[in-house]
Scaffold this motif. Structure first.
Motif, PDB file in Angstrom:
ATOM      1  N   ARG A  30     144.905 -24.646  26.694  1.00 41.23           N
ATOM      2  CA  ARG A  30     143.899 -25.708  26.583  1.00 41.23           C
ATOM      3  C   ARG A  30     142.758 -25.492  27.565  1.00 41.23           C
ATOM      4  NH1 ARG A  30     147.933 -30.873  26.072  1.00 41.23           N
ATOM      5  NH2 ARG A  30     148.382 -30.618  23.867  1.00 41.23           N
ATOM      6  N   ASP A  31     143.101 -25.074  28.784  1.00 39.49           N
ATOM      7  CA  ASP A  31     142.049 -24.817  29.774  1.00 39.49           C
ATOM      8  C   ASP A  31     141.109 -23.715  29.288  1.00 39.49           C
ATOM      9  OD1 ASP A  31     143.089 -26.771  31.398  1.00 39.49           O
ATOM     10  OD2 ASP A  31     144.143 -25.368  32.726  1.00 39.49           O
ATOM     11  N   TRP A  32     141.688 -22.623  28.778  1.00 42.37           N
ATOM     12  CA  TRP A  32     140.863 -21.539  28.234  1.00 42.37           C
ATOM     13  C   TRP A  32     140.018 -22.055  27.075  1.00 42.37           C
ATOM     14  CZ3 TRP A  32     139.265 -16.983  29.775  1.00 42.37           C
ATOM     15  CH2 TRP A  32     140.000 -16.247  30.703  1.00 42.37           C
ATOM     16  N   TYR A  33     140.644 -22.796  26.161  1.00 42.13           N
ATOM     17  CA  TYR A  33     139.968 -23.282  24.966  1.00 42.13           C
ATOM     18  C   TYR A  33     138.785 -24.176  25.329  1.00 42.13           C
ATOM     19  CZ  TYR A  33     139.771 -24.626  20.039  1.00 42.13           C
ATOM     20  OH  TYR A  33     139.387 -24.804  18.745  1.00 42.13           O
ATOM     21  N   ARG A  34     138.998 -25.052  26.290  1.00 44.56           N
ATOM     22  CA  ARG A  34     137.927 -25.964  26.703  1.00 44.56           C
ATOM     23  C   ARG A  34     136.840 -25.266  27.512  1.00 44.56           C
ATOM     24  NH1 ARG A  34     142.290 -30.434  28.419  1.00 44.56           N
ATOM     25  NH2 ARG A  34     142.646 -31.294  26.345  1.00 44.56           N
ATOM     26  N   ASP A  73     156.540 -17.031  33.577  1.00 45.94           N
ATOM     27  CA  ASP A  73     155.878 -17.473  34.809  1.00 45.94           C
ATOM     28  C   ASP A  73     154.860 -16.451  35.303  1.00 45.94           C
ATOM     29  OD1 ASP A  73     157.210 -19.890  34.877  1.00 45.94           O
ATOM     30  OD2 ASP A  73     158.802 -19.169  36.216  1.00 45.94           O
ATOM     31  N   VAL A  74     155.203 -15.174  35.210  1.00 42.78           N
ATOM     32  CA  VAL A  74     154.262 -14.127  35.635  1.00 42.78           C
ATOM     33  C   VAL A  74     153.053 -14.100  34.705  1.00 42.78           C
ATOM     34  CG1 VAL A  74     153.958 -11.634  35.868  1.00 42.78           C
ATOM     35  CG2 VAL A  74     155.997 -12.718  36.800  1.00 42.78           C
ATOM     36  N   LEU A  75     153.280 -14.226  33.404  1.00 42.73           N
ATOM     37  CA  LEU A  75     152.173 -14.240  32.460  1.00 42.73           C
ATOM     38  C   LEU A  75     151.267 -15.445  32.688  1.00 42.73           C
ATOM     39  CD1 LEU A  75     154.036 -13.123  29.217  1.00 42.73           C
ATOM     40  CD2 LEU A  75     152.354 -11.804  30.508  1.00 42.73           C
ATOM     41  N   ILE A  76     151.858 -16.577  32.989  1.00 44.21           N
ATOM     42  CA  ILE A  76     151.060 -17.767  33.289  1.00 44.21           C
ATOM     43  C   ILE A  76     150.243 -17.542  34.554  1.00 44.21           C
ATOM     44  CG2 ILE A  76     151.169 -20.186  34.015  1.00 44.21           C
ATOM     45  CD1 ILE A  76     153.618 -20.466  32.165  1.00 44.21           C
ATOM     46  N   LEU A  77     150.857 -16.961  35.567  1.00 34.04           N
ATOM     47  CA  LEU A  77     150.154 -16.687  36.815  1.00 34.04           C
ATOM     48  C   LEU A  77     148.954 -15.768  36.573  1.00 34.04           C
ATOM     49  CD1 LEU A  77     150.074 -16.852  39.955  1.00 34.04           C
ATOM     50  CD2 LEU A  77     151.463 -14.789  39.946  1.00 34.04           C
ATOM     51  N   LYS A  78     149.160 -14.710  35.803  1.00 37.46           N
ATOM     52  CA  LYS A  78     148.062 -13.786  35.512  1.00 37.46           C
ATOM     53  C   LYS A  78     146.976 -14.443  34.667  1.00 37.46           C
ATOM     54  CE  LYS A  78     150.607  -9.464  35.862  1.00 37.46           C
ATOM     55  NZ  LYS A  78     151.025  -8.251  35.143  1.00 37.46           N
ATOM     56  N   GLY A  79     147.392 -15.242  33.689  1.00 39.51           N
ATOM     57  CA  GLY A  79     146.416 -15.940  32.858  1.00 39.51           C
ATOM     58  C   GLY A  79     145.613 -16.951  33.641  1.00 39.51           C
ATOM     59  N   ARG A  80     146.278 -17.657  34.548  1.00 39.65           N
ATOM     60  CA  ARG A  80     145.588 -18.634  35.391  1.00 39.65           C
ATOM     61  C   ARG A  80     144.607 -17.933  36.322  1.00 39.65           C
ATOM     62  NH1 ARG A  80     144.539 -23.586  34.655  1.00 39.65           N
ATOM     63  NH2 ARG A  80     146.612 -23.890  33.813  1.00 39.65           N
ATOM     64  N   GLU A  82     143.090 -15.019  35.754  1.00 37.39           N
ATOM     65  CA  GLU A  82     141.956 -14.583  34.927  1.00 37.39           C
ATOM     66  C   GLU A  82     141.025 -15.755  34.635  1.00 37.39           C
ATOM     67  OE1 GLU A  82     140.958 -11.618  33.461  1.00 37.39           O
ATOM     68  OE2 GLU A  82     142.396 -10.632  34.783  1.00 37.39           O
ATOM     69  N   TYR A  83     141.614 -16.891  34.333  1.00 41.83           N
ATOM     70  CA  TYR A  83     140.815 -18.075  34.023  1.00 41.83           C
ATOM     71  C   TYR A  83     139.987 -18.498  35.236  1.00 41.83           C
ATOM     72  CZ  TYR A  83     139.689 -22.915  32.913  1.00 41.83           C
ATOM     73  OH  TYR A  83     139.028 -24.094  32.703  1.00 41.83           O
ATOM     74  N   GLN A  84     140.613 -18.538  36.398  1.00 39.41           N
ATOM     75  CA  GLN A  84     139.886 -18.952  37.605  1.00 39.41           C
ATOM     76  C   GLN A  84     138.754 -17.977  37.912  1.00 39.41           C
ATOM     77  OE1 GLN A  84     142.241 -19.210  41.158  1.00 39.41           O
ATOM     78  NE2 GLN A  84     140.557 -19.977  42.385  1.00 39.41           N
ATOM     79  N   TRP A  90     133.277 -14.813  38.923  1.00 40.23           N
ATOM     80  CA  TRP A  90     133.600 -13.715  39.827  1.00 40.23           C
ATOM     81  C   TRP A  90     133.733 -12.410  39.062  1.00 40.23           C
ATOM     82  CZ3 TRP A  90     138.122 -16.579  42.679  1.00 40.23           C
ATOM     83  CH2 TRP A  90     137.581 -17.566  43.500  1.00 40.23           C
ATOM     84  N   LYS A  91     133.393 -12.414  37.803  1.00 41.71           N
ATOM     85  CA  LYS A  91     133.513 -11.222  36.965  1.00 41.71           C
ATOM     86  C   LYS A  91     132.147 -10.816  36.452  1.00 41.71           C
ATOM     87  CE  LYS A  91     138.109 -11.877  35.116  1.00 41.71           C
ATOM     88  NZ  LYS A  91     138.878 -11.642  33.918  1.00 41.71           N
ATOM     89  N   GLN A  92     132.087  -9.567  36.027  1.00 42.29           N
ATOM     90  CA  GLN A  92     130.904  -9.071  35.353  1.00 42.29           C
ATOM     91  C   GLN A  92     131.065  -9.335  33.852  1.00 42.29           C
ATOM     92  OE1 GLN A  92     128.192  -7.696  36.909  1.00 42.29           O
ATOM     93  NE2 GLN A  92     129.238  -8.338  38.770  1.00 42.29           N
ATOM     94  N   PRO A  93     129.979  -9.383  33.100  1.00 42.81           N
ATOM     95  CA  PRO A  93     130.098  -9.612  31.649  1.00 42.81           C
ATOM     96  C   PRO A  93     131.000  -8.593  30.948  1.00 42.81           C
ATOM     97  CG  PRO A  93     127.833  -9.908  32.329  1.00 42.81           C
ATOM     98  CD  PRO A  93     128.579  -9.398  33.536  1.00 42.81           C
ATOM     99  N   ASP A  94     131.013  -7.363  31.417  1.00 45.54           N
ATOM    100  CA  ASP A  94     131.879  -6.354  30.799  1.00 45.54           C
ATOM    101  C   ASP A  94     133.352  -6.699  30.967  1.00 45.54           C
ATOM    102  OD1 ASP A  94     129.678  -4.939  30.020  1.00 45.54           O
ATOM    103  OD2 ASP A  94     129.726  -3.567  31.724  1.00 45.54           O
ATOM    104  N   HIS A  95     133.712  -7.290  32.098  1.00 49.84           N
ATOM    105  CA  HIS A  95     135.102  -7.683  32.295  1.00 49.84           C
ATOM    106  C   HIS A  95     135.488  -8.792  31.325  1.00 49.84           C
ATOM    107  CE1 HIS A  95     134.341  -6.291  36.651  1.00 49.84           C
ATOM    108  NE2 HIS A  95     134.893  -5.307  35.976  1.00 49.84           N
ATOM    109  N   VAL A  96     134.584  -9.718  31.102  1.00 51.46           N
ATOM    110  CA  VAL A  96     134.858 -10.816  30.178  1.00 51.46           C
ATOM    111  C   VAL A  96     134.921 -10.280  28.750  1.00 51.46           C
ATOM    112  CG1 VAL A  96     134.049 -13.043  29.334  1.00 51.46           C
ATOM    113  CG2 VAL A  96     133.799 -12.461  31.740  1.00 51.46           C
TER     114      VAL A  96
END
Length: 132
Positions: A30-34, A73-80, A82-84, A90-96
């Motif tokens: 939901r956080d990603w979607y929003r 839990d690890v996947l959630i940590l990595k996804g969180r 990436e989201y933050q 903190w990323k370049q457009p190419d990373h996104v």
């Protein structure tokens, strides 16, 4: 949009049950979607928010059948993380844009299939070859 590093920070959390892990995954989705409209506008991407949401959905669907709580839990940590990093710019457009790319993985091959091909290209890929 200003960058406030602690705005999206979350502590590491260990799920007590599969239901809790599922709830946390849905919250991350939901956080990603929003956040997609902000991501598309801040990074000046040439894709629509609908397409970006579709790509995020595919990324989540890749791990749909993971059942181990520790892996979830690890996947959630990595996804969180990436989201933050994405929302705090903190990323370049190419990373996104890497989120949008198709995974070019081949189906797994057995030892005999690799042997009959005559090479094991999964074992040795030159660093500067550009082959992913």
């Amino acid at each position: 949009m200003t960058t406030i590093p602690s705005r999206l920070a979350r502590t590491t959390h260990i799920s007590a049950s599969p239901e809790e892990a599922r709830r946390r995954v849905i919250q991350l989705y939901r956080d990603w979607y929003r956040g997609v409209p902000d991501i598309v506008s801040v990074y000046s991407m040439s894709v629509t928010p609908q397409y970006f949401r579709h790509c995020i959905r595919k990324k989540f669907e890749q791990n749909r059948y993971v059942t181990d709580k520790r892996v979830i839990d690890v996947l959630i940590l990595k996804g969180r993380q990436e989201y933050q990093e994405t929302m705090n710019v903190w990323k370049q457009p190419d990373h996104v844009m890497g989120i949008l790319l198709e995974d070019k993985s081949r189906p797994p091959r057995t030892f005999m299939q690799k042997f009959l091909e005559g090479r094991d290209e999964d074992a040795v890929v030159p660093a500067a070859s550009g082959v992913v």
